[in-house]
Design a protein around this motif. Sequence first.
Motif, PDB file in Angstrom:
ATOM      1  N   GLU A 180       0.846  -1.191   0.000  1.00  0.00           N
ATOM      2  CA  GLU A 180       0.000   0.000   0.000  1.00  0.00           C
ATOM      3  C   GLU A 180       0.883   1.242   0.000  1.00  0.00           C
ATOM      4  O   GLU A 180       1.856   1.314   0.756  1.00  0.00           O
ATOM      5  CB  GLU A 180      -0.898   0.010   1.240  1.00  0.00           C
ATOM      6  N   GLU A 196       0.749   5.831  -0.891  1.00  0.00           N
ATOM      7  CA  GLU A 196      -0.032   7.013  -1.199  1.00  0.00           C
ATOM      8  C   GLU A 196       0.483   7.581  -2.516  1.00  0.00           C
ATOM      9  O   GLU A 196       1.685   7.783  -2.681  1.00  0.00           O
ATOM     10  CB  GLU A 196       0.127   8.038  -0.071  1.00  0.00           C
ATOM     11  N   TRP A 232      -4.874   6.840  -1.555  1.00  0.00           N
ATOM     12  CA  TRP A 232      -4.244   5.567  -1.204  1.00  0.00           C
ATOM     13  C   TRP A 232      -4.586   4.496  -2.243  1.00  0.00           C
ATOM     14  O   TRP A 232      -5.719   4.412  -2.713  1.00  0.00           O
ATOM     15  CB  TRP A 232      -4.719   5.095   0.162  1.00  0.00           C
ATOM     16  N   LYS A 276      -9.120   3.248   3.698  1.00  0.00           N
ATOM     17  CA  LYS A 276      -8.142   3.835   4.618  1.00  0.00           C
ATOM     18  C   LYS A 276      -8.820   4.800   5.589  1.00  0.00           C
ATOM     19  O   LYS A 276      -8.486   4.849   6.767  1.00  0.00           O
ATOM     20  CB  LYS A 276      -7.049   4.550   3.827  1.00  0.00           C
TER      21      LYS A 276
END
Length: 833
Positions: free
Chosen positions: A269, A271, A281, A310
């Motif tokens: 994961e 950003e 995200w 998120k």
Amino acid sequence: MEGNQKIEMLERRFEREKLARKEAERILEQKALELYQANNNLLKLNESLEAQIKKRTEDLNSSRIRYKTLVESANEIVFEVDKNFQLLYVNPAAYHLLLYSEDEISTITFLELVAPTHKEIVKEYIVNCLKNKITQGYIEFPVQKKNGEIIWLGENFQLDFILENDVLVFNGIKAMARDITDIYYAQLKLKLSEEKYRLIMENMELGFMEVDLEGKIVRVYDRLCKMTGYEESELVGKIANEVFLTEKYVSVLNQQDENRKKGEVGSYEVEMKRKDGSLFWVLISGGPVFDNKGEIIGSVGIHYDISNQKKIQHELAIAKELAEASQRAEQSFLANMSHEIRTPLNAIIGMSHLLFDTNPSPEQIEYLDIVKNSANFLHALISDVLDMAKIEAGKVEIKRSEFDIIGVLRTLHKTYELKSRVKGVKILLELDPDLNTLVIGDELILNQVLNNLLSNAEKFTDHGNITLSLKIGEKLDENIYILNFAVKDTGHGMEEAKAKLVFQKFKQIHEKNSIKTKGTGLGLAIVKELIELQGGNIYLETELNIGSTFFFNLPFEVTAKPASRETNSSLIEEFIDFEEKNILIAEDNPMNFKYLSTLLSKWRIKFKHAHDGREAIELLMSDTFDLVLMDIQMPYVDGYETTVFLRQTPGPNQHIPVVALTASAMIIEKNKAKDAGMDNVLTKPFTPDQLKRILDQYLNTNRKIKIEDQPMQTEYIDEKINQEIVDAYFGNDNNFKKIVFETFLEEIEYQIEEFKEFNSSENWGEIAKLGHKMKPSFAMVGLNNTEALLKSIESEIKANGINDQIKNRAKLFINNFPELLKLVKSEYNNLKN
């Protein structure tokens, strides 16, 4: 003169003619010879040609025989039709496949064999070939056999044309067809599967991007463009990390790029930045891209926008923190409330026991009975409240072990038979004669449930009888049975409307103008929760003034070991004199110390008293003891801190048993005691017999039975692969099954080594993560018990931290792994063969 000249001329003419005739005769003779030779050659050539024709005719006949043999022995259908699609020839394979006889098939046209759903399709295809003068082709279509069954054929055909009046005219078809039914349905299944996953991918709104080995964008798909606000032309050729990432995540992507170059896949994961600078995200699943030589030329990433998740995750984390804070406050309150109430209660109950030993008068006995019964009621009330709190917090753990269920019921029968003798109520016991072996389940919870139901029945029954019964019910698995229990009484009973309320919390059912029954109204609610936690259910049948029957059922594993007919009371051993032993009592409450000191003096046991943790440490450093009875909540230095100091400081008592004395019944308090280095917990209020048992356990080295010795937990051990679970995952797809088993064998030994390392270093956080990662692998190879073991390790660590039980389960997993590996290898070898 002239005459002579004429004669000479005639002579010369004659001579010339003579010579010419001779030359003509010579030429004629030569030509005749040539003609003769030519005739001879022609005769010879004719003879050779006849021989060649004869040989070629023989070869042609032989070839025809071979061709006919091949065609008639072929597995494929070979046929020929005329311009009206009438069958001119069909080989025997058609008779066998389509179930028609030779006579029957000769009367059928080709199109009559085609299934009704495809007649027009096949006809239009052939017509199109005719229009475009296509002489060869391939078509797939279904045909209907004589018995109505539909099969699919794949047909290679050749169209015949003849020239009539300078025009090509259709003259028929020669074709060869084979049965492709299995291939057709396999392709159809694959097509449907591909379509399904294509729709899934579209609906999941995944963004795809390809980059080369230098991280330059090679191709980006529409969905990712929409996610980021860029056009494809703005991105191709740019470095992906520079366009999309903030500095914070560059190192993450660089590491993933290195992994791709090694051929590894991964999910992570990060950003990402949009074109307008806003952040969102994404979950990225990346993998290497190979060229036709198998060389890695780049990587592909699948991007899924998880911004909402998120956000929710962040909100849940805040909510979880608040909930945990609330739960900690609740646990702290319950622990403190439990301690504050149980501490004086312990003294009350303990002193009442001691007063009974002082030869009281009948009047005093009556008062003592009132004190004892009131204290016991208060104890039961607190226990019910705490039990419900534990259930609602999910802290009740079902412990499975072997026990004698018949012995449990006989003991309960005997106990309530003695209690009800004064009232004149008979206690009856009905047992299924077919149940005569040990069972595996939670003995403690079963005792609690039956005690509650029998106590309830005894409370509301003034005459008649109470019957406790057990019968074997439905068989669920090889050794798993439903056991049906019933507690029937001839007591007050109740109306149907009120019967629906008995399992609700804080509800007491009593008639108007009657005296309200003592209790919290939690007993039956707790019973219901405990039964349902074990996969059972309970219900009530009742009639006012006739009586009530509580029915409940629970699943138990029935073993082959014969049950003992001794009751549990036979396990209580005779107490042995401990005159040579020395005990330290660390207790700040005068009433509790008085109770303990009186009992120890009565049993001729030497002891010393510490009023708080500091005094306890001084005595432990200067004297020698065999056991410490350690109160948890003491001033200055509490029981936890005192025990930690004792265990970490070399001295005469560093390794002696320490038993915690606590008024809290919360599991978290007991786990803290174990983590601090205490050996056991004695919950206040405790009876003299309970204290005796603790002393017997730790001071009597000649005991025949060690209470702490528990059988190995067998519910987590896989003795064989569960084929039903394997079939549920793979069905009949043995290739897929083989791939999964092979992958398991390749990966699992590396993971088990990691597990061992984490266990050795006591890195329990990593063990929980690794257990979470490994448990699906064990499930997919049919080792469901091991999956449950890893799940229990993970969930317990996350919920309550580390304790001895988790350590034992981790050890059980490591010790049992070699046998598990043998099971999987054996199954994999069977799949390969």
